[in-house]
Write an enzyme that holds these catalytic residues in place. Structure first.
Site, PDB file in Angstrom:
ATOM      1  CG  ASP A 145     -37.871  12.224  23.001  1.00 40.16           C
ATOM      2  OD1 ASP A 145     -36.528  12.965  22.753  1.00 40.16           O
ATOM      3  OD2 ASP A 145     -37.690  12.028  24.775  1.00 40.16           O
ATOM      4  CB  ALA A 157     -34.178   0.794  28.588  1.00 36.51           C
ATOM      5  CE1 TYR A 158     -38.576   8.192  26.237  1.00 36.15           C
ATOM      6  CE2 TYR A 158     -37.221   8.852  25.930  1.00 36.15           C
ATOM      7  CZ  TYR A 158     -38.316   9.047  26.225  1.00 36.15           C
ATOM      8  OH  TYR A 158     -39.376   9.720  25.401  1.00 36.15           O
ATOM      9  N   GLY A 159     -33.412   5.706  25.722  1.00 32.86           N
ATOM     10  CA  GLY A 159     -33.277   6.427  24.465  1.00 32.86           C
ATOM     11  C   GLY A 159     -33.015   5.662  23.282  1.00 32.86           C
ATOM     12  CB  SER A 161     -37.103   2.084  23.750  1.00 30.34           C
ATOM     13  OG  SER A 161     -37.349   2.648  24.429  1.00 30.34           O
TER      14      SER A 161
END
Length: 242
Positions: A145, A157-159, A161
């Site tokens: 991303d 956590a998305y960022g 990861s």
């Protein structure tokens, strides 16, 4: 370019981007291994590929977050027994539960997101490397991303990861570069009209976004002969031109 007799595994194959890639690659002759924990979505993309008169894919229900090391190895063994070698892996599965401040981020959500987005690509890549190395040329593509470069607030956590996944991919590409057999690419699809985008940005005007199918030519490039000598690169759909 034709992908006849190429075996390619796709995680998150029942999702929007995963299924888009699976159908595009299958239409060019690739034998697709569809990996997803959602059986209904697996069946949907399986039927779409068969309806397109492409090579019949394999459905492999698999929980990336819940599987242990032995189950990952069993998956690799089954692929090796079926195909002998593997020509591609697309890490398309992603977990994004919600945009949350770090101070409010539940521990279980942190752990689950990192399991799907980071630990699973590591485990899967590690067990599949010996099979990929049996091919004259093979490709590993990690889906990331654009936020991995900006680390915006609330990406949680998305960022984290995504930042770690890109680092892992770059290290892997350096380690594999000398063999000139396995190329590694980080793919950034950008904002597209996908189910995940609908869920995470519900108020956005999706009519202004590119369709998921617009990414098909890029998937074909990443796994086709045109990209054989390119490794360690970031391919951003918003600035990429064939």
């Amino acid at each position: 370019m034709p992908l006849t007799n190429q075996a390619i595994l796709i995680t998150g194959a029942g999702g929007g981007l995963g299924s888009t890639a699976a159908l595009a690659l299958a239409k060019k002759g690739a034998h697709i291994i569809l990996l997803d924990k959602n059986i209904a979505r697996l069946e949907a993309i399986y039927d779409a590929i068969v309806a397109a008169k492409a090579p019949e894919p394999i459905m492999y229900p698999f929980d990336l977050a819940g599987a242990n090391e032995d189950e990952y190895q069993e998956l690799a063994d089954r692929i090796e027994n079926k195909y002998s070698s593997l020509q591609g892996v697309l890490h398309s599965a992603v977990e994004l539960i919600a945009f949350t401040p770090i101070a409010s981020l539940p521990v279980h959500e942190w752990a689950h997101t990192l399991n799907v987005n980071l630990n699973a690509p590591f485990l899967l890549t590690r067990v599949l490397l010996p099979i990929l190395q049996k091919s004259e040329h093979a490709a590993i593509v990690f889906t990331s991303d654009s936020s991995a470069r900006t680390a915006p607030a609330y990406s949680g956590a998305y960022g984290v990861s995504n930042i770690a996944l890109e680092g892992f991919a770059k290290i892997l590409s350096e380690e594999l570069e000398s063999s000139r057999k396995i190329r590694v690419t980080i793919f950034i699809p950008g904002p597209v009209d996908s189910p995940l985008r609908k869920r995470t940005f519900p108020a956005e005007d999706k009519s202004k976004l590119p369709a998921m199918e617009s990414l098909a030519p890029i998937y074909l490039y990443l796994f086709g002969s045109e990209s054989i000598d390119i490794t360690g690169q970031v391919v951003d759909a918003r600035t990429f031109y064939l």
